[in-house]
Design a protein around this motif. Structure first.
Motif, short mmCIF file in Angstrom:
data_model
loop_
_atom_site.label_atom_id
_atom_site.label_comp_id
_atom_site.label_asym_id
_atom_site.label_seq_id
_atom_site.Cartn_x
_atom_site.Cartn_y
_atom_site.Cartn_z
N LEU A 1 -53.76 -84.48 104.93
CA LEU A 1 -55.16 -84.14 104.69
C LEU A 1 -56.09 -84.87 105.64
N PHE A 2 -55.83 -86.15 105.88
CA PHE A 2 -56.68 -86.92 106.80
C PHE A 2 -56.58 -86.40 108.23
N ARG A 3 -55.43 -85.84 108.58
CA ARG A 3 -55.27 -85.29 109.92
C ARG A 3 -56.24 -84.13 110.16
N ASP A 4 -56.52 -83.37 109.09
CA ASP A 4 -57.45 -82.25 109.20
C ASP A 4 -58.89 -82.66 108.94
N LEU A 5 -59.08 -83.79 108.26
CA LEU A 5 -60.44 -84.25 107.96
C LEU A 5 -61.03 -85.14 109.05
N ILE A 6 -60.15 -85.89 109.72
CA ILE A 6 -60.58 -86.86 110.73
C ILE A 6 -59.90 -86.52 112.04
N PRO A 7 -60.64 -86.38 113.14
CA PRO A 7 -59.99 -86.11 114.43
C PRO A 7 -58.97 -87.20 114.78
N GLY A 8 -57.73 -86.80 114.99
CA GLY A 8 -56.69 -87.77 115.28
C GLY A 8 -56.05 -88.37 114.05
N GLY A 9 -56.57 -88.04 112.87
CA GLY A 9 -56.00 -88.56 111.63
C GLY A 9 -56.22 -90.05 111.47
N VAL A 10 -55.37 -90.68 110.68
CA VAL A 10 -55.45 -92.13 110.45
C VAL A 10 -54.16 -92.76 111.00
N PRO A 11 -54.21 -94.06 111.35
CA PRO A 11 -53.01 -94.72 111.90
C PRO A 11 -51.87 -94.75 110.88
N ARG A 12 -50.67 -95.01 111.38
CA ARG A 12 -49.52 -95.17 110.50
C ARG A 12 -49.70 -96.40 109.62
N GLY A 13 -48.88 -96.47 108.58
CA GLY A 13 -49.01 -97.59 107.66
C GLY A 13 -50.15 -97.41 106.68
N LEU A 14 -50.37 -96.16 106.28
CA LEU A 14 -51.45 -95.86 105.34
C LEU A 14 -51.18 -96.53 104.00
N THR A 15 -52.19 -97.22 103.50
CA THR A 15 -52.11 -97.88 102.20
C THR A 15 -53.26 -97.39 101.32
N LEU A 16 -53.26 -97.82 100.08
CA LEU A 16 -54.31 -97.43 99.16
C LEU A 16 -55.66 -97.91 99.67
N THR A 17 -55.75 -99.15 100.13
CA THR A 17 -57.02 -99.71 100.62
C THR A 17 -57.52 -98.96 101.84
N ARG A 18 -56.63 -98.68 102.79
CA ARG A 18 -57.03 -97.96 103.99
C ARG A 18 -57.42 -96.52 103.67
N GLY A 19 -56.74 -95.92 102.73
CA GLY A 19 -57.09 -94.57 102.34
C GLY A 19 -58.47 -94.50 101.73
N ARG A 20 -58.80 -95.46 100.88
CA ARG A 20 -60.13 -95.48 100.28
C ARG A 20 -61.20 -95.69 101.34
N ALA A 21 -60.92 -96.57 102.31
CA ALA A 21 -61.90 -96.84 103.37
C ALA A 21 -62.11 -95.60 104.23
N ALA A 22 -61.04 -94.87 104.53
CA ALA A 22 -61.16 -93.67 105.36
C ALA A 22 -61.93 -92.57 104.62
#
Length: 349
Positions: free
Chosen positions: A156-177
């Motif tokens: 989902l983040f790949r389609d919402l954010i150009p380039g997506g989010v870095p690997r190692g996605l965690t709950l904290t990073r997901g909330r921040a994104a």
């Protein structure tokens, strides 16, 4: 346990029924009966078996489909042997002279194995080991669900954010994104809502995982194990070991235990050619624990790394040296569990 002096009742369990066959000491069949599985199955089996004297029960797969009837029989003071399905299948083919398979034939084969095989394991009353097995499997299932949820969140983040989010996605990073997202289209808003739901799902799964890890730690403390004193053995790994091993006394030796874990190599020698190869069988959960333990010790130093380097100096490849270390660690774990058992027995006497 010597089965030859008993009338044996072989039990072939299924999901909705079980079939019992009573065998006399000369292997002849006295009677067979099929029982539907319900609340009254256990008492019905005992009432039917009351006509036989000095009876020994043998159940195929006492840790699987036969768990319920095995534990009931134990609770009523009866001895129960666990017969592997591979042995009963071979006995059925050898005695019947063919591969014809019926529930009654399977039940008789279970009894034949119990009469002649001296290495069968006596079923024990479920204890800390069974609780740990249930808790660690549930915890692993939750971890798998968390990983799948995070993978969907990545998509989902790949389609919402150009380039997506870095690997190692965690709950904290997901909330921040998610916090800074303001989609302009209805499709983007739907993706954001789905991402928010997935983040809530990950939070729920992590809380449940923490709860199970706490319960595992409490159960390990109650069991009195000292496995966590070994290098690179975590609470979860110790729980998996004890849950899979159960009663360690069912293993005749460290070599038998290593074969069960898949750490003992298979002999493929022929004539003058002496060869061994990797054992692809064995308990894969225990083999995974040994692998993690070996890699951790190799990376962090200590006796495990010293042994690994010694095997490398002898000309072994890194893979073969790691396998040799896993075999050695299997022996260490076996001796540690045996020592805990003897220490606990001494303390209770």
């Amino acid at each position: 346990m010597e089965a030859a002096h008993h009338d044996v009742i072989g039990v072939d369990p299924h999901k909705s029924s079980l079939t019992a066959a009573a065998l006399e000491t000369d292997e002849t069949t006295s009677a067979t009966r099929r029982f539907a599985l319900n609340k009254g199955t256990g008492p019905a089996v005992l009432a039917w078996a009351a006509r036989f004297e000095d009876v020994l029960f043998a159940v195929e797969g006492a840790q699987g489909l036969g768990r319920g009837i095995s534990q009931f029989l134990l609770s009523q003071g009866h001895d129960v042997l666990d017969v592997p399905s591979t042995l009963s299948m071979k006995a059925r083919v050898l005695h019947a002279g063919g591969g014809r398979k019926t529930d009654a034939a399977d039940a008789r084969a279970v009894g034949w194995v119990a009469q002649h095989h001296e290495g069968l394991r006596s079923v024990a009353t479920e204890d800390h080991a069974e609780i740990l097995d249930l808790l660690t499997r549930q915890r692993d299932g939750l971890q798998g669900e968390r990983t799948r949820a995070l993978n969907r969140l990545h998509d989902l983040f790949r389609d919402l954010i150009p380039g997506g989010v870095p690997r190692g996605l965690t709950l904290t990073r997901g909330r921040a994104a998610l916090r800074g997202l303001r989609p302009a289209t209805a499709i983007g808003q739907t993706r954001r809502d789905l991402a928010r739901d997935l983040i809530g799902e990950v939070a729920r799964l992590e809380k449940l995982t923490d709860d199970y890890e706490r319960r595992i730690a409490e159960e390990l403390q109650a069991s009195g194990t000292s496995l966590m004193g070994l290098q690179c053995i975590s609470t979860i790994m110790a729980g998996k070991i004890l849950g899979e091993v159960g009663d360690v006394r069912r293993f005749r030796s460290a070599g038998h235990f290593a074969s069960y874990t898949g750490a003992a190599p298979l002999d493929t020698s022929s004539g003058d050619n002496l060869r061994q190869r990797l054992n692809p069988g064995g308990n894969r959960r225990l083999n995974s624990v040994l692998h993690v333990m070996a890699v951790c010790q190799i990376q962090h130093g200590g006796l495990g790394r010293d042994y690994y380097l010694k095997k490398l100096a002898e000309g072994k490849t890194p893979r073969k040296a790691r396998r040799a270390l896993k075999r050695r660690l299997s022996n260490v774990i076996y001796r540690k569990i045996l020592k805990d058992l003897s220490t606990g027995a001494s303390a209770n006497s």
